[in-house]
Design a protein around this motif. Structure first.
Motif, PDB file in Angstrom:
ATOM      1  N   LEU A   1      25.691  20.068  60.170  1.00 58.19           N
ATOM      2  CA  LEU A   1      25.614  21.470  60.574  1.00 58.19           C
ATOM      3  C   LEU A   1      25.765  22.391  59.371  1.00 58.19           C
ATOM      4  O   LEU A   1      25.160  23.474  59.324  1.00 58.19           O
ATOM      5  N   SER A   2      26.537  21.951  58.380  1.00 59.36           N
ATOM      6  CA  SER A   2      26.744  22.783  57.189  1.00 59.36           C
ATOM      7  C   SER A   2      25.454  23.037  56.422  1.00 59.36           C
ATOM      8  O   SER A   2      25.375  23.973  55.624  1.00 59.36           O
ATOM      9  N   SER A   3      24.403  22.222  56.665  1.00 59.95           N
ATOM     10  CA  SER A   3      23.130  22.408  55.973  1.00 59.95           C
ATOM     11  C   SER A   3      22.207  23.390  56.686  1.00 59.95           C
ATOM     12  O   SER A   3      21.133  23.706  56.178  1.00 59.95           O
ATOM     13  N   CYS A   4      22.621  23.881  57.852  1.00 55.48           N
ATOM     14  CA  CYS A   4      21.762  24.762  58.638  1.00 55.48           C
ATOM     15  C   CYS A   4      21.613  26.127  57.959  1.00 55.48           C
ATOM     16  O   CYS A   4      22.619  26.761  57.614  1.00 55.48           O
ATOM     17  N   PRO A   5      20.399  26.619  57.799  1.00 51.03           N
ATOM     18  CA  PRO A   5      20.217  27.965  57.222  1.00 51.03           C
ATOM     19  C   PRO A   5      20.844  29.024  58.134  1.00 51.03           C
ATOM     20  O   PRO A   5      20.658  28.991  59.347  1.00 51.03           O
ATOM     21  N   PRO A   6      21.569  29.983  57.567  1.00 54.22           N
ATOM     22  CA  PRO A   6      22.172  31.042  58.390  1.00 54.22           C
ATOM     23  C   PRO A   6      21.160  31.779  59.259  1.00 54.22           C
ATOM     24  O   PRO A   6      21.487  32.198  60.373  1.00 54.22           O
TER      25      PRO A   6
ATOM     26  N   VAL B   1      23.278  20.397  68.953  1.00 51.06           N
ATOM     27  CA  VAL B   1      24.370  20.004  68.060  1.00 51.06           C
ATOM     28  C   VAL B   1      25.203  18.920  68.732  1.00 51.06           C
ATOM     29  O   VAL B   1      25.578  19.050  69.899  1.00 51.06           O
ATOM     30  N   GLY B   2      25.491  17.871  67.997  1.00 52.42           N
ATOM     31  CA  GLY B   2      26.441  16.865  68.455  1.00 52.42           C
ATOM     32  C   GLY B   2      27.744  17.023  67.706  1.00 52.42           C
ATOM     33  O   GLY B   2      27.745  17.206  66.481  1.00 52.42           O
ATOM     34  N   VAL B   3      28.862  16.982  68.432  1.00 58.48           N
ATOM     35  CA  VAL B   3      30.149  16.905  67.739  1.00 58.48           C
ATOM     36  C   VAL B   3      30.274  15.495  67.158  1.00 58.48           C
ATOM     37  O   VAL B   3      29.621  14.552  67.622  1.00 58.48           O
TER      38      VAL B   3
ATOM     39  N   VAL C   1      24.803  17.703  63.439  1.00 57.77           N
ATOM     40  CA  VAL C   1      26.077  17.085  63.803  1.00 57.77           C
ATOM     41  C   VAL C   1      27.187  17.769  63.007  1.00 57.77           C
ATOM     42  O   VAL C   1      27.000  18.149  61.842  1.00 57.77           O
ATOM     43  N   THR C   2      28.332  17.966  63.658  1.00 59.13           N
ATOM     44  CA  THR C   2      29.459  18.625  62.998  1.00 59.13           C
ATOM     45  C   THR C   2      30.306  17.610  62.223  1.00 59.13           C
ATOM     46  O   THR C   2      30.233  16.400  62.458  1.00 59.13           O
ATOM     47  N   ARG C   3      31.113  18.105  61.330  1.00 61.05           N
ATOM     48  CA  ARG C   3      32.075  17.243  60.635  1.00 61.05           C
ATOM     49  C   ARG C   3      33.212  16.862  61.574  1.00 61.05           C
ATOM     50  O   ARG C   3      33.690  15.739  61.564  1.00 61.05           O
ATOM     51  N   GLY C   4      33.662  17.833  62.374  1.00 61.76           N
ATOM     52  CA  GLY C   4      34.810  17.615  63.238  1.00 61.76           C
ATOM     53  C   GLY C   4      34.429  17.004  64.567  1.00 61.76           C
ATOM     54  O   GLY C   4      33.302  17.136  65.046  1.00 61.76           O
ATOM     55  N   GLU C   5      35.379  16.325  65.166  1.00 58.24           N
ATOM     56  CA  GLU C   5      35.184  15.748  66.483  1.00 58.24           C
ATOM     57  C   GLU C   5      35.653  16.708  67.565  1.00 58.24           C
ATOM     58  O   GLU C   5      36.445  17.612  67.325  1.00 58.24           O
ATOM     59  N   ARG C   6      35.093  16.556  68.760  1.00 67.67           N
ATOM     60  CA  ARG C   6      35.530  17.236  69.974  1.00 67.67           C
ATOM     61  C   ARG C   6      35.699  18.742  69.730  1.00 67.67           C
ATOM     62  O   ARG C   6      34.784  19.392  69.255  1.00 67.67           O
ATOM     63  N   GLY C   7      36.860  19.284  70.093  1.00 69.53           N
ATOM     64  CA  GLY C   7      37.059  20.726  70.000  1.00 69.53           C
ATOM     65  C   GLY C   7      36.967  21.267  68.588  1.00 69.53           C
ATOM     66  O   GLY C   7      36.537  22.414  68.383  1.00 69.53           O
ATOM     67  N   GLN C   8      37.341  20.460  67.601  1.00 72.44           N
ATOM     68  CA  GLN C   8      37.205  20.908  66.218  1.00 72.44           C
ATOM     69  C   GLN C   8      35.733  21.065  65.851  1.00 72.44           C
ATOM     70  O   GLN C   8      35.362  21.995  65.127  1.00 72.44           O
TER      71      GLN C   8
END
Length: 263
Positions: free
Chosen positions: A4-9, A221-223, A240-247
């Motif tokens: 997700l951090s690679s997504c363009p703003p 997006v997948g957690v 995909v996010t770095r954090g799991e679940r709620g994070q």
């Protein structure tokens, strides 16, 4: 899946709301993660609507539909929408009329009994008393079923004419054409007075019962805990996010809000 951090703003900035799964996306062990609840509050304060779509039953979802800062919770995989009415009370909107629900309920109970009789180790989910339009078999919440047992449960459900899907904790079965996709199509116009345009929304999930949304919502997006289900997924989320679940959910919310602020 891209980080997700690679997504363009700019791709985040065009989104006008968030659709999200609940179990193991907002919650851990059945309780909402503090990070997820705080993220929901930040999104609400920024005027970004959130609609939760879950396999959990209506009875389980009722208090959270009133307590969480969401537009609504659509429970039982699209069958019933729970929302706060103008007077603060709980309003329920069903996808099927009452005679249909009554007839289906008898079929669902017969299927549940057959599953328990034919699949060794199968048990109904503990939240079953709150279910109005589906049945659920526990595979990872308080009981454990292996992959072969899960597929056996799905096979029995399908023999009875049910749609069967697997979430991170339950195997859900229901009668009808409703789904998480139809839930979004119905909820957005009802709640917001505008047509559902999938390109305007993010969808966040964690398991195989989110695949239809991963296929049809471009910004999916997948957690991070989705990794468990990757071997069973024929369609992966875009990010995909770095954090799991709620994070992980909070990570998406913060990225969305930061992109809007920068724009």
């Amino acid at each position: 899946m891209q980080p997700l951090s690679s997504c363009p703003p700019a791709d985040l900035r065009v989104l006008s709301g968030v659709l999200t799964d609940i179990d193991d996306t907002l919650t851990a062990d059945g309780a909402i993660a503090p990070e997820a609840l705080a993220a929901l509050q930040r999104l609400h304060a920024a005027g970004l609507p959130v609609i939760a779509i879950t396999g959990r039953p209506a009875g389980w979802s009722e208090p959270f539909a009133l307590a969480w800062p969401v537009q609504a919770i659509v429970a039982e995989n699209g069958s019933v929408m729970l929302r706060r009415a103008a007077d603060g009370s709980l309003a329920c909107d069903f996808s099927q009329d009452e005679p249909t629900r009554r007839a289906n309920f008898a079929r669902l109970q017969a299927c549940a009994a057959d599953v328990l009789a034919r699949v060794p180790g199968a048990t109904l989910a503990t939240d079953s008393p709150g279910r109005l339009t589906d049945i659920a078999v526990d595979h990872s919440e308080f009981a454990h079923l292996d992959e072969a047992q899960i597929q056996s449960v799905c096979a029995v459900m399908r023999e009875h004419g049910l749609t069967a899907t697997v979430s991170s904790i339950h195997i859900n079965g229901w009668i009808g054409e409703h789904s998480k996709w139809s839930a979004a199509q119905g909820a957005v116009p009802t709640l917001l007075g505008r047509e559902f345009a999938p390109q305007d929304w993010a969808y966040v999930g964690d398991s195989t019962n989110d695949q239809l949304m991963f296929e049809r919502v471009p910004f999916s997006v997948g957690v991070a805990n989705i990794e468990r289900f990757v071997p069973q997924l024929h369609t992966l989320p875009r990010y995909v996010t770095r954090g799991e679940r709620g994070q992980g959910f909070a990570e998406l919310a913060d990225a969305l809000l930061a992109a809007r602020a920068a724009g």
